[in-house]
Design an enzyme around this catalytic site. Structure first.
Site, PDB file in Angstrom:
ATOM      1  N   SER A  17       0.836  -1.187  -0.042  1.00  0.00           N
ATOM      2  CA  SER A  17      -0.223  -0.001  -0.203  1.00  0.00           C
ATOM      3  C   SER A  17       0.947   1.133  -0.021  1.00  0.00           C
ATOM      4  O   SER A  17       1.740   1.544   0.939  1.00  0.00           O
ATOM      5  CB  SER A  17      -0.955   0.083   1.210  1.00  0.00           C
ATOM      6  OG  SER A  17      -1.438   1.248   1.466  1.00  0.00           O
ATOM      7  N   HIS A  42      -1.263  -1.242  -4.289  1.00  0.00           N
ATOM      8  CA  HIS A  42      -2.712  -0.961  -3.368  1.00  0.00           C
ATOM      9  C   HIS A  42      -2.503   0.557  -3.306  1.00  0.00           C
ATOM     10  O   HIS A  42      -1.831   1.176  -2.707  1.00  0.00           O
ATOM     11  CB  HIS A  42      -2.655  -1.531  -2.092  1.00  0.00           C
ATOM     12  CG  HIS A  42      -4.088  -1.273  -1.208  1.00  0.00           C
ATOM     13  ND1 HIS A  42      -5.348  -2.144  -1.530  1.00  0.00           N
ATOM     14  CD2 HIS A  42      -4.202  -0.523  -0.275  1.00  0.00           C
ATOM     15  CE1 HIS A  42      -6.110  -1.961  -0.597  1.00  0.00           C
ATOM     16  NE2 HIS A  42      -5.757  -1.020  -0.120  1.00  0.00           N
ATOM     17  N   ASP A  44      -4.907   3.644  -1.618  1.00  0.00           N
ATOM     18  CA  ASP A  44      -6.059   4.114  -0.704  1.00  0.00           C
ATOM     19  C   ASP A  44      -6.494   5.450  -0.799  1.00  0.00           C
ATOM     20  O   ASP A  44      -5.737   6.308  -1.062  1.00  0.00           O
ATOM     21  CB  ASP A  44      -5.166   4.008   0.860  1.00  0.00           C
ATOM     22  CG  ASP A  44      -5.092   2.616   1.139  1.00  0.00           C
ATOM     23  OD1 ASP A  44      -6.021   1.769   1.017  1.00  0.00           O
ATOM     24  OD2 ASP A  44      -4.143   2.416   1.502  1.00  0.00           O
ATOM     25  N   MET A  46      -8.865   8.258   0.254  1.00  0.00           N
ATOM     26  CA  MET A  46      -9.914   8.833   1.503  1.00  0.00           C
ATOM     27  C   MET A  46     -10.274  10.047   1.422  1.00  0.00           C
ATOM     28  O   MET A  46      -9.567  11.187   0.574  1.00  0.00           O
ATOM     29  CB  MET A  46      -8.966   8.878   2.813  1.00  0.00           C
ATOM     30  CG  MET A  46      -7.952   7.325   2.852  1.00  0.00           C
ATOM     31  SD  MET A  46      -7.115   7.479   4.542  1.00  0.00           S
ATOM     32  CE  MET A  46      -6.361   6.061   4.354  1.00  0.00           C
ATOM     33  N   HIS A  75      -8.542   1.110  -3.657  1.00  0.00           N
ATOM     34  CA  HIS A  75      -9.383   0.981  -2.265  1.00  0.00           C
ATOM     35  C   HIS A  75     -10.218   2.439  -1.962  1.00  0.00           C
ATOM     36  O   HIS A  75      -9.558   3.286  -1.363  1.00  0.00           O
ATOM     37  CB  HIS A  75      -8.651   0.390  -1.174  1.00  0.00           C
ATOM     38  CG  HIS A  75      -9.386   0.268   0.272  1.00  0.00           C
ATOM     39  ND1 HIS A  75      -8.706   0.120   1.417  1.00  0.00           N
ATOM     40  CD2 HIS A  75     -10.587   0.432   0.503  1.00  0.00           C
ATOM     41  CE1 HIS A  75      -9.764  -0.032   2.236  1.00  0.00           C
ATOM     42  NE2 HIS A  75     -10.718   0.216   1.914  1.00  0.00           N
ATOM     43  N   MET A  77     -12.111   4.647   0.066  1.00  0.00           N
ATOM     44  CA  MET A  77     -12.764   4.976   1.496  1.00  0.00           C
ATOM     45  C   MET A  77     -13.520   6.279   1.397  1.00  0.00           C
ATOM     46  O   MET A  77     -12.811   7.144   1.889  1.00  0.00           O
ATOM     47  CB  MET A  77     -11.620   4.853   2.234  1.00  0.00           C
ATOM     48  CG  MET A  77     -11.315   3.297   2.835  1.00  0.00           C
ATOM     49  SD  MET A  77      -9.491   3.485   3.673  1.00  0.00           S
ATOM     50  CE  MET A  77      -8.686   3.531   2.261  1.00  0.00           C
ATOM     51  N   MET A 146     -11.520  -5.477   6.277  1.00  0.00           N
ATOM     52  CA  MET A 146     -10.726  -4.492   6.865  1.00  0.00           C
ATOM     53  C   MET A 146     -10.111  -5.069   8.115  1.00  0.00           C
ATOM     54  O   MET A 146     -11.238  -5.642   8.984  1.00  0.00           O
ATOM     55  CB  MET A 146     -11.321  -3.005   7.295  1.00  0.00           C
ATOM     56  CG  MET A 146     -11.451  -2.306   5.958  1.00  0.00           C
ATOM     57  SD  MET A 146      -9.881  -2.111   4.907  1.00  0.00           S
ATOM     58  CE  MET A 146      -9.034  -1.223   6.146  1.00  0.00           C
ATOM     59  N   ASP A 184      -6.596  -6.118   5.086  1.00  0.00           N
ATOM     60  CA  ASP A 184      -5.999  -4.767   4.702  1.00  0.00           C
ATOM     61  C   ASP A 184      -5.947  -4.141   6.210  1.00  0.00           C
ATOM     62  O   ASP A 184      -7.222  -3.914   6.760  1.00  0.00           O
ATOM     63  CB  ASP A 184      -6.806  -4.189   3.803  1.00  0.00           C
ATOM     64  CG  ASP A 184      -6.116  -2.572   3.787  1.00  0.00           C
ATOM     65  OD1 ASP A 184      -5.087  -2.343   4.135  1.00  0.00           O
ATOM     66  OD2 ASP A 184      -6.851  -1.771   2.796  1.00  0.00           O
TER      67      ASP A 184
HETATM   68  C1  DX5 Z   1      -6.045   1.662   6.194  1.00  0.00           C
HETATM   69  C2  DX5 Z   1      -5.503   1.241   4.496  1.00  0.00           C
HETATM   70  C3  DX5 Z   1      -4.757   0.612   4.424  1.00  0.00           C
HETATM   71  C4  DX5 Z   1      -3.261   1.028   4.835  1.00  0.00           C
HETATM   72  C5  DX5 Z   1      -2.690   0.039   5.731  1.00  0.00           C
HETATM   73  O1  DX5 Z   1      -7.050   2.193   6.180  1.00  0.00           O
HETATM   74  O2  DX5 Z   1      -6.667   0.898   3.804  1.00  0.00           O
HETATM   75  O3  DX5 Z   1      -4.423   0.121   2.973  1.00  0.00           O
HETATM   76  O4  DX5 Z   1      -2.261   1.228   3.910  1.00  0.00           O
HETATM   77  O5  DX5 Z   1      -1.461   0.093   6.339  1.00  0.00           O
HETATM   78  P1  DX5 Z   1      -0.757  -0.752   7.509  1.00  0.00           P
HETATM   79  O6  DX5 Z   1      -0.279  -2.067   6.303  1.00  0.00           O
HETATM   80  O7  DX5 Z   1       0.409   0.206   7.846  1.00  0.00           O
HETATM   81  O8  DX5 Z   1      -1.813  -1.089   8.347  1.00  0.00           O
HETATM   82 ZN    ZN Z   2      -6.742   0.177   1.782  1.00  0.00          ZN
END
Ligand code: DX5
Ligand code: ZN
Length: 228
Positions: A17, A42, A44, A46, A75, A77, A146, A184
């Site tokens: 990620s 990956h 993310d 947000m 992903h 969010m 998650m 994740d």
């Molecule tokens: C958190 C993200 C993850 C994040 C995971 O909300 O969806 O993808 O990057 O990070 P680690 O592996 O450090 O928990």
């Molecule tokens: Zn993620």
């Protein structure tokens, strides 16, 4: 007969990620991960509403796309993810995962992803009932469980995660469909193994890879631990 919930013969996917990457060296770090055998990258996304943090938009996917040979696993969010599907599809996402808690019409969201020629993912937060994914399994390429509360990297794997993963594995197996089960949050070599034993076959890791002194070695350790 196996004593685990692991799917038979599934290739393990490891997806670093970039939330935990050093953005000054993003291209370099992604290439390093790809050379070390990463299967997907990956990304993310947000929005500051669905989760209390902000991160990347479609422009980051567009910048990575021409330089990365492996799939980009995006992903979302965000609240009302359907509004952003076209932009991420155009930018070059290979997988688009929406949260079941973020959208009223999940079927419409998944069909929008499919019609854009992108693989579909549906994610559940740690306290969401896994049974909620059941009506959508026919439309899915991936379920994302998650294993931390979404929003931030570097958190600890929640202890009830294996139960969530086992429940989702049961639903996928009962459907008879080839659907990936991705985890994740807080994934490192130890928790990847716990998740694999519960039935996961795709592993997202941010800080365990990019904050490691040797990211390539950390990635290989996760793959080895998850191969059961
Ligand atoms: C958190 C993200 C993850 C994040 C995971 O909300 O969806 O993808 O990057 O990070 P680690 O592996 O450090 O928990
Ligand atoms: Zn993620």
């Amino acid at each position: 007969m196996t004593s685990t919930n692991a799917p038979a013969n599934a290739k393990i996917i490891v997806a670093p990620s970039i939330l935990s990457a050093d953005l000054w060296r993003l291209g370099e770090q992604v290439q390093e991960a790809e050379c070390a055998g990463a299967d997907w990258i990956h990304v993310d996304v947000m929005d500051g509403h669905f989760v209390p943090n902000l991160s990347f938009g479609p422009s980051v996917v567009k910048c990575l796309r021409p330089h990365v040979q492996i799939p980009l696993d995006v992903h979302l969010m965000v609240r009302k993810p359907t509004d952003f599907i076209e932009a991420f599809a155009k930018a070059g996402a290979d997988y688009l995962t929406v949260h079941i808690e973020a959208e009223d019409d999940i079927k419409k969201a998944l069909l929008t992803i499919k019609n854009a020629g992108v693989k579909t993912g549906l994610s559940i937060k740690p306290d969401t009932d896994p049974a909620r994914i059941k009506p959508f399994l026919d439309l899915l390429d991936l379920v994302l469980v998650m294993t931390v509360q979404p929003g931030f990297g570097g958190q600890g794997f929640l202890p009830h995660s294996p139960a969530q993963i086992r429940a989702v594995r049961g639903l996928i197996d009962a459907s008879g469909k080839a659907v990936r089960l991705e985890v994740d949050g807080g994934i490192n070599a130890q928790t990847a193994r716990e998740a694999a034993l519960a039935g996961a076959d795709a592993f997202v890791a941010g800080s365990a890879i990019f904050a490691a002194p040797n990211p390539a070695e950390a990635l290989r350790a996760i793959r080895q631990a998850a191969t059961i």
